[in-house]
Design a protein around this motif. Structure first.
Motif, PDB file in Angstrom:
ATOM      1  N   VAL A 184      60.226 -39.934-126.728  1.00 34.72           N
ATOM      2  CA  VAL A 184      58.896 -40.561-126.757  1.00 34.72           C
ATOM      3  C   VAL A 184      58.545 -40.916-128.196  1.00 34.72           C
ATOM      4  O   VAL A 184      58.609 -40.068-129.081  1.00 34.72           O
ATOM      5  CB  VAL A 184      57.818 -39.668-126.072  1.00 34.72           C
ATOM      6  N   GLY A 185      58.215 -42.208-128.413  1.00 41.27           N
ATOM      7  CA  GLY A 185      57.945 -42.712-129.766  1.00 41.27           C
ATOM      8  C   GLY A 185      59.208 -43.329-130.339  1.00 41.27           C
ATOM      9  O   GLY A 185      60.000 -42.664-131.008  1.00 41.27           O
ATOM     10  N   THR A 239      59.145 -38.167-131.071  1.00 42.32           N
ATOM     11  CA  THR A 239      59.195 -38.851-132.379  1.00 42.32           C
ATOM     12  C   THR A 239      58.081 -39.894-132.461  1.00 42.32           C
ATOM     13  O   THR A 239      58.249 -40.957-133.060  1.00 42.32           O
ATOM     14  CB  THR A 239      60.575 -39.525-132.599  1.00 42.32           C
ATOM     15  N   SER A 240      56.967 -39.586-131.832  1.00 44.70           N
ATOM     16  CA  SER A 240      55.823 -40.516-131.839  1.00 44.70           C
ATOM     17  C   SER A 240      54.926 -40.217-133.041  1.00 44.70           C
ATOM     18  O   SER A 240      55.178 -39.294-133.818  1.00 44.70           O
ATOM     19  CB  SER A 240      55.043 -40.369-130.534  1.00 44.70           C
ATOM     20  N   MET A 241      53.847 -40.992-133.162  1.00 44.62           N
ATOM     21  CA  MET A 241      52.867 -40.756-134.229  1.00 44.62           C
ATOM     22  C   MET A 241      52.344 -39.309-134.131  1.00 44.62           C
ATOM     23  O   MET A 241      52.115 -38.796-133.035  1.00 44.62           O
ATOM     24  CB  MET A 241      51.714 -41.748-134.038  1.00 44.62           C
ATOM     25  N   ASP A 242      52.121 -38.674-135.275  1.00 42.99           N
ATOM     26  CA  ASP A 242      51.826 -37.233-135.310  1.00 42.99           C
ATOM     27  C   ASP A 242      50.684 -36.804-134.386  1.00 42.99           C
ATOM     28  O   ASP A 242      50.773 -35.770-133.731  1.00 42.99           O
ATOM     29  CB  ASP A 242      51.472 -36.803-136.746  1.00 42.99           C
ATOM     30  N   TYR A 275      52.475 -34.673-125.648  1.00 45.95           N
ATOM     31  CA  TYR A 275      53.816 -34.737-125.054  1.00 45.95           C
ATOM     32  C   TYR A 275      54.500 -33.368-125.030  1.00 45.95           C
ATOM     33  O   TYR A 275      55.179 -33.020-124.065  1.00 45.95           O
ATOM     34  CB  TYR A 275      54.665 -35.772-125.803  1.00 45.95           C
ATOM     35  N   ARG A 287      62.119 -43.342-136.974  1.00 43.10           N
ATOM     36  CA  ARG A 287      62.765 -42.029-136.979  1.00 43.10           C
ATOM     37  C   ARG A 287      63.553 -41.765-135.696  1.00 43.10           C
ATOM     38  O   ARG A 287      64.564 -41.062-135.709  1.00 43.10           O
ATOM     39  CB  ARG A 287      61.707 -40.937-137.187  1.00 43.10           C
ATOM     40  N   GLU A 318      59.637 -33.786-133.752  1.00 41.56           N
ATOM     41  CA  GLU A 318      59.637 -34.064-135.185  1.00 41.56           C
ATOM     42  C   GLU A 318      58.491 -33.299-135.828  1.00 41.56           C
ATOM     43  O   GLU A 318      57.545 -32.886-135.181  1.00 41.56           O
ATOM     44  CB  GLU A 318      59.476 -35.583-135.431  1.00 41.56           C
TER      45      GLU A 318
END
Ligand SMILES: NC(=O)c1ccc[n+]([C@@H]2O[C@H](COP(=O)([O-])OP(=O)(O)OC[C@H]3O[C@@H](n4cnc5c(N)ncnc54)[C@H](O)[C@@H]3O)[C@@H](O)[C@H]2O)c1
Length: 460
Positions: A32-33, A105-108, A114, A37, A128
């Motif tokens: 996801v994301g 690996t999505s926006m913080d 998730y 990265r 991440e």
């Protein structure tokens, strides 16, 4: 409210690679994301680890970016298109694709949703850093992890840099005795450092500022190196260099919002040229029509709510103290650390370049991808200074690529054969929280001017 300190004292010692047992089929991974990265994980799963992993779902608010990743893995590995899902269909993806492991690996600011949803479905998670970006979200993750049969691994790749492993080894051996204090300075240069002020990171609401988004790596390293708990934090931070007021005052500001299409940005050394890099063009410029996200904002334009110069003082449960400084507008990039012990001192210097060149000149190079040091200019020097004895050089060499070689070793630990992990490199949600809480406490201290009890943060 539970005693948070006790909860945070759990320390992971086994590697726990996410590998199938002999009888299991390949494990089914969703990512996801699908931004920059994600490529590190997607490439690993579609390439070297394809015999033990299967990519079964890609999820993002932006379908164009997903399509780019699908095309890349088709070109590189002949991989069949991975089913793509809108962010709102994350739960449906988990069910439809019978997902085993979710890679976040999505926006913080979206990580917690998730991670929690995956844990509630009993799945394993690789997230991440930063694990999340505020105390409420952190509490949610810790609670969900406690109730779940799934596990959380936080992808702290810096632990896997061989230079950092050596530091851990030397400190754990007792070579400098008990540790009284750590002095740690991290410099981000005017190319990499500036990049945080061009992207979503410039808004504290998205990533908690550099104390959370970036320094989570550094606080994690210190927690791991000295094997202790952060207890109290005092900090002072400011926006000194970037931002519209600073830019105007020093004559650095140009009049544009985003670089693409702007004549003003043409010779601005702080502007990034998305159109000139195939990767940046495909991932961002050609994906803007979906979400309006501009990855090339002016670092001297209004709207920046994060700091670029931060000083932090941390007291640890062992009695050790940490003095830490993060600067995001340095001429060169790297870090210096000194560990003061009862039997001597350990010193590390890591230089990733000797000076930064303007972003414009970097446009065709991979330097726009963070973690790439400049070959020929890098240096890692680790020395030990025992009391009453001459110093010894423990290592002195160039740095490896991909976060000093940490990325490849992290991937092997996550997806390859699990090993004994005597250095305890594998990081779980407790480690994720521990590092995060130092940054969150620092953010609070910026605002109040007071020292902050770390354990009180989760009780709020
Ligand atoms: N460990 C490291 O060395 C390292 C290096 C770079 C980035 N990171 C981390 O990786 C993550 C991604 O960073 P990046 O540089 O790839 O950023 P990016 O902007 O390139 O990618 C972020 C992706 O998240 C997507 N997204 C945004 N909102 C979403 C939502 N609600 N649901 C699903 N997807 C959403 C965006 O569309 C984008 O595709 C961050 O958490 C960052 O901290 C870690």
């Amino acid at each position: 409210m539970r005693a948070n300190v006790i909860e945070l004292q759990t320390f992971a010692v086994s590697e726990g690679a996410l590998v199938p047992t002999a009888n299991e089929a390949r494990r089914r991974y969703a990512v996801v994301g699908l931004g920059a990265r994600a490529q590190t994980f997607v490439d690993a799963l579609a390439g070297p680890y394809a015999d033990r992993a299967e990519l079964v779902g890609f999820c993002d608010v932006n379908q164009t970016r997903i399509a780019v990743h699908n095309r890349w893995i088709a070109e590189r590995y002949g991989y069949a298109a991975v089913p793509q899902y809108e962010a709102g269909d994350f739960g449906r993806m988990l069910e439809e694709q019978r997902v085993d492991v979710v890679v976040v690996t999505s926006m913080d600011r979206t990580h917690d949703d998730y991670i929690v949803a995956a844990l509630e479905a009993g799945l394993d998670v690789v997230t991440e850093k930063p694990m999340t970006m505020d105390p409420v979200r952190c509490r949610r993750i810790l609670d969900a992890a406690e109730k779940s049969s799934g596990s959380v691994r936080v992808a702290f790749n810096y632990r896997y840099n061989p230079v950092h492993e050596k530091v851990r080894e030397v400190l754990a051996s007792g070579a400098i005795g008990d540790i009284g204090s750590v002095h740690f300075e991290w410099l981000l240069d005017v190319r990499h450092g500036a990049d945080y002020f061009r992207r979503w990171h410039r808004d504290k609401a998205n990533a908690g500022g550099l104390m959370v988004h970036k320094a989570t790596h550094h606080f994690d390293l210190v927690n791991w190196w000295i094997d202790s708990e952060p207890v109290k934090v005092y900090a002072d931070g400011k926006l000194f260099f970037y931002g519209d007021e600073n830019g105007k005052r020093r004559g650095l500001a140009r009049d544009y919002d985003r670089a693409d299409g702007s004549a003003e940005a043409k010779d601005d050394p702080f502007a990034i040229k998305l159109a000139a890099s195939e990767k940046l063009r495909e991932l961002y410029l050609e994906a803007e029509h979906e979400d309006g996200y501009h990855r090339d904002q002016n670092v001297f334009a209004p709207g920046i709510t994060i700091e670029d110069d931060m000083a932090v003082l941390v007291r640890y449960s062992s009695g050790a103290s940490l003095s830490y400084h993060l600067t995001a507008y340095s001429p060169w990039e790297g870090y210096r650390i000194g560990f003061n012990g009862s039997a001597g001192r350990l010193e590390l210097l890591v230089r990733e370049n000797t000076f930064a060149t303007p972003a414009e000149e970097q446009e065709h190079s991979t330097a726009v991808q963070h973690g790439d040091a400049k070959p020929g200019e890098t240096e890692a020097l680790l020395t030990i200074h025992p009391l009453w004895e001459p110093p010894q050089t423990l290592l002195h060499h160039e740095l490896g690529q991909g976060h000093g070689g940490g990325d490849a070793r992290l991937l092997e630990s996550l997806f390859g054969d699990g090993d004994e992990d005597p250095l305890g490199r594998s990081a779980d949600h407790h480690d994720g929280a521990r590092s995060l809480l130092v940054g969150l406490a620092a953010n609070q201290s910026f605002e109040t001017g007071q020292a902050v009890d770390v354990s009180a943060l989760l009780a709020q």
